[in-house]
Design a protein around this motif. Structure first.
Motif, PDB file in Angstrom:
ATOM      1  N   UNK B 210       0.800  -1.228   0.000  1.00 27.49           N
ATOM      2  CA  UNK B 210       0.000   0.000   0.000  1.00 27.49           C
ATOM      3  C   UNK B 210       0.830   1.273   0.000  1.00 27.49           C
ATOM      4  N   UNK B 211       2.158   1.130   0.001  1.00 26.93           N
ATOM      5  CA  UNK B 211       3.002   2.324  -0.058  1.00 26.93           C
ATOM      6  C   UNK B 211       3.865   2.338  -1.320  1.00 26.93           C
ATOM      7  N   UNK B 212       3.437   1.568  -2.326  1.00 25.89           N
ATOM      8  CA  UNK B 212       4.196   1.534  -3.585  1.00 25.89           C
ATOM      9  C   UNK B 212       3.392   2.216  -4.696  1.00 25.89           C
ATOM     10  N   UNK B 213       4.118   2.956  -5.533  1.00 28.95           N
ATOM     11  CA  UNK B 213       3.545   3.545  -6.741  1.00 28.95           C
ATOM     12  C   UNK B 213       4.330   2.970  -7.911  1.00 28.95           C
ATOM     13  N   UNK B 214       3.622   2.535  -8.972  1.00 31.51           N
ATOM     14  CA  UNK B 214       4.315   1.910 -10.099  1.00 31.51           C
ATOM     15  C   UNK B 214       4.697   2.939 -11.151  1.00 31.51           C
ATOM     16  N   UNK B 215       5.838   2.705 -11.756  1.00 31.79           N
ATOM     17  CA  UNK B 215       6.299   3.581 -12.836  1.00 31.79           C
ATOM     18  C   UNK B 215       6.795   2.739 -13.996  1.00 31.79           C
ATOM     19  N   UNK B 216       6.202   2.923 -15.146  1.00 27.75           N
ATOM     20  CA  UNK B 216       6.706   2.311 -16.373  1.00 27.75           C
ATOM     21  C   UNK B 216       7.394   3.418 -17.142  1.00 27.75           C
ATOM     22  N   UNK B 217       8.626   3.161 -17.572  1.00 27.87           N
ATOM     23  CA  UNK B 217       9.331   4.159 -18.371  1.00 27.87           C
ATOM     24  C   UNK B 217       8.352   4.663 -19.437  1.00 27.87           C
ATOM     25  N   UNK B 218       8.048   5.945 -19.389  1.00 28.90           N
ATOM     26  CA  UNK B 218       6.994   6.496 -20.245  1.00 28.90           C
ATOM     27  C   UNK B 218       7.514   6.713 -21.660  1.00 28.90           C
ATOM     28  N   UNK B 219       6.621   6.617 -22.631  1.00 25.59           N
ATOM     29  CA  UNK B 219       6.972   6.984 -24.007  1.00 25.59           C
ATOM     30  C   UNK B 219       6.105   8.158 -24.416  1.00 25.59           C
ATOM     31  N   UNK B 220       6.690   9.124 -25.121  1.00 22.34           N
ATOM     32  CA  UNK B 220       5.915  10.302 -25.522  1.00 22.34           C
ATOM     33  C   UNK B 220       5.161  10.042 -26.814  1.00 22.34           C
ATOM     34  N   UNK B 221       4.271  10.943 -27.122  1.00 23.76           N
ATOM     35  CA  UNK B 221       3.548  10.912 -28.390  1.00 23.76           C
ATOM     36  C   UNK B 221       4.548  10.767 -29.536  1.00 23.76           C
ATOM     37  N   UNK B 222       4.341   9.760 -30.373  1.00 22.88           N
ATOM     38  CA  UNK B 222       5.250   9.544 -31.488  1.00 22.88           C
ATOM     39  C   UNK B 222       6.481   8.735 -31.112  1.00 22.88           C
ATOM     40  N   UNK B 223       6.684   8.519 -29.831  1.00 24.95           N
ATOM     41  CA  UNK B 223       7.879   7.807 -29.362  1.00 24.95           C
ATOM     42  C   UNK B 223       7.494   6.685 -28.394  1.00 24.95           C
ATOM     43  N   UNK B 224       6.451   5.982 -28.729  1.00 24.27           N
ATOM     44  CA  UNK B 224       6.108   4.809 -27.926  1.00 24.27           C
ATOM     45  C   UNK B 224       4.963   5.009 -26.949  1.00 24.27           C
ATOM     46  N   UNK B 225       4.213   6.106 -27.086  1.00 21.52           N
ATOM     47  CA  UNK B 225       3.110   6.318 -26.135  1.00 21.52           C
ATOM     48  C   UNK B 225       2.106   5.168 -26.201  1.00 21.52           C
TER      49      UNK B 225
END
Lengths: 277, 318
Positions: B210-225
């Motif tokens: 309950x104290x974890x937040x998930x992060x997926x390496x984000x991709x921008x528009x046009x670059x893997x969004x």
């Protein structure tokens, strides 16, 4: 996978003795161990340990519910007799659910037995579910079509009564493999499951008494787990099984993964027991 | 003929978390931020199922960035040398709900600043603003393991969001976040299986899920969004169908990723329209897209993009 842990059953020697000696610790240890192993429900069956089945059912329910730490795993009250189930329901805390296990479509001596179970489940609360066997007054069917026809009658009857199909567990009845001419049965059961899962939308749950298949056979655990994997791929989403059999639990975890019901992670075996609840 | 009821209902729920500790809880925050709690997909089910509104965490860097495009640098050039003032500007002028203090300056390939610097900056920002903080390392495992525990200690009891832990580097930060009462960011490289695994690893160390937040390496528009979108969506669906190892709220890094896109940063491209609009549009479009997949905290940079996204959030979460 909804796993109904089978060990609290008066047919097992240790449980039978515990019932006779009113040894609460044996029962409570089994409740806690099976809960830790990943049980979704704990089956409670008085077996042949005592003449007073109603009283014994109540003693078992109260004993489990007062286990150390307050065992809150929902119970599966296992009896073919409505009065024994009713006795258990009187003392149960059904807040987390309860499973009424089990009723046939009808019986020669009691045409309305399914109605009685539905009525009891409704009174026990919105999370109360029923296991209904594909069996009627003519007995246990051997073929696929009769199993499916009885299942259809059960689903229809539940719908008429306004009983949600998702509160219904259909059990197509697994028979021991090691009986003359019984080796066609596993195939018949799988074929029946293929049809039962399309009887309604959303479909009823499908469950089996898994250990029955290997009754009297060699390599019981192996037979149980291979059949479990096969049945899961045909729509089985519940089983009354030995959750303390770690190899069996690993098969459940791997099958869930292979059917894309759980997201894969390298620790999937370890985590399955906690995620499954 | 009656219209059939086709709304999906789910058994699971995204964990609800509250970042930031007020004085009564042993911190010094004047505001706390609650996210998560969704019981359905975005736009799905009734309003009661929507959970908390997503929030925007605006980036503040510990050291002056040298590679920010002109259209972005223009906004902060007067505060680049003072992270405290920078944070204050984001909160007071642009309404940032959270400040993400990003320690790019400690990276060995950049300014290679030390722990004392990082601690000083953390204290400055804590004094400057009352919103909860996200404390985000530089991405170099060795340096982060050396510096971030000190940063964590400097903000002890403030219930910050600390990160990131990864599958092959999670022990130091997990232990220190546990000791200092922070929340953790668990990072996966656009990989849903690793996302689950890292949660399990942290949990095995006794860190509460309950104290974890998930992060997926984000991709921008046009670059893997689209990859980021589909992974976020699958994570959300797994959580809603009851997978407790995936029920964490999600953070994504839209600011950094969007401004890496050449469409956002290239100043001299007459055919593409004015640079001062392009970047913010790129950032806002990426954020709005990911919001619909189900994210809870968005890291952003440009005030115009922040304004657009905040308007979008208030329209769909009301």
């Amino acid at each position: 996978m909804i796993l109904i842990a089978e060990r609290i059953n008066g047919m097992f020697k240790d449980v039978k003795q515990a019932i006779q000696e009113k040894n609460r610790k044996v029962i409570q240890d089994l409740a806690n161990k099976q809960t830790d192993a990943g049980a979704s429900y704990l089956d409670v069956n008085v077996g042949t340990a005592a003449a007073d089945q109603e009283g014994t059912m109540q003693w078992l329910v109260e004993t489990i519910q007062s286990a150390k730490g307050g065992c809150s795993t929902p119970l599966s009250l296992d009896s073919q007799k409505p009065n024994v189930i009713a006795a258990g329901l009187k003392v149960i805390n059904a807040e987390n659910g309860v499973l009424l296990n089990s009723t046939p479509l009808n019986k020669k001596t009691d045409e309305e037995i399914l109605d009685k179970y539905i009525e009891m489940a409704n009174q026990a609360g919105p999370k109360a579910c029923i296991i209904a066997l594909t069996m009627d007054k003519n007995g246990v069917p051997q073929d696929t079509d009769t199993r499916v026809a009885i299942a259809a009658d059960i689903v229809t009857k539940a719908m008429e009564k306004g009983f949600d199909a998702q509160r219904l567990f259909i059990d197509p009845i697994v028979l021991p493999l090691k009986v003359p001419n019984a080796q066609v049965q596993p195939g018949n059961i799988l074929a029946a499951m293929d049809q039962i899962r399309f009887l309604s939308d959303p479909p009823p749950h499908i469950t089996v008494g898994l250990s029955n298949i290997s009754q009297g056979a060699a390599e019981r655990s192996l037979i149980n787990r291979v059949f479990l994997a096969m049945a899961m791929s045909h729509g089985l989403d519940s089983a009354i099984a030995d959750v303390l059999d770690e190899d069996l639990m690993n098969v459940v975890a791997a099958s869930d993964m292979l059917m894309n019901k759980q997201i894969y992670s390298d620790s999937f075996l370890k985590v399955y027991k906690t995620v499954n609840k | 003929m009656p219209v059939p009821e086709v709304a999906d209902s789910f058994t699971g729920q995204i964990n609800q978390i509250t970042l930031g500790a007020a004085k009564a809880e042993g911190g010094s925050r004047t505001k706390t931020v609650t996210v998560g709690g969704a019981k359905n997909v975005v736009y799905g089910g009734s309003f009661d199922d929507a959970g908390e509104k997503p929030v925007i965490a605006m980036d503040v860097l510990d050291s002056k960035p040298h590679d920010w495009p002109g259209a972005l640098a223009e906004q902060y050039k007067n505060v680049f040398d003072s992270p405290g003032d920078w944070a204050k500007k984001c909160v007071q002028e642009f309404g940032a709900e959270l400040i993400c203090l990003k320690f790019d300056g400690i990276h060995p390939d950049r300014q290679n600043r030390d722990a004392a610097h990082a601690v000083k900056v953390t204290e400055q920002v804590l004094r400057a603003v009352g919103v909860p903080l996200v404390l985000w390392g530089c991405g170099n495992d060795e340096k982060d393991n050396a510096v971030m525990p000190k940063v964590s200690g400097a903000a002890k009891g403030e219930k910050c969001l600390l990160g990131t832990i990864k599958q092959d580097n999670y022990k130091s930060l997990t232990a220190i976040a546990l000791a200092d009462g922070h929340f953790l960011i668990a990072e996966a490289p656009l990989d849903i299986n690793i996302a689950k695994q890292i949660n399990i690893l942290a949990s095995d160390m006794g860190f509460p899920l309950g104290r974890i937040v998930m992060f997926q390496a984000t991709g921008a528009l046009g670059y893997g969004v689209e990859y980021a979108y589909s992974i976020q969506e699958r994570q959300r669906l797994a959580a809603l169908t009851g997978d407790k190892m995936m029920a964490m709220p999600v953070i994504c890094d839209v600011g950094y990723e969007s401004w890496r896109a050449k469409e956002a940063k290239l100043a001299d491209a007459p055919g593409w329209g004015p640079a001062e609009n392009r970047g913010p549009m790129w950032e806002a479009a990426t954020a709005v897209c990911l919001l619909q997949a189900g994210v809870d905290i968005i890291r952003m940079r440009h005030p115009k993009a922040v304004e657009t996204v905040r308007k979008f959030i208030s329209e769909i979460w009301s």
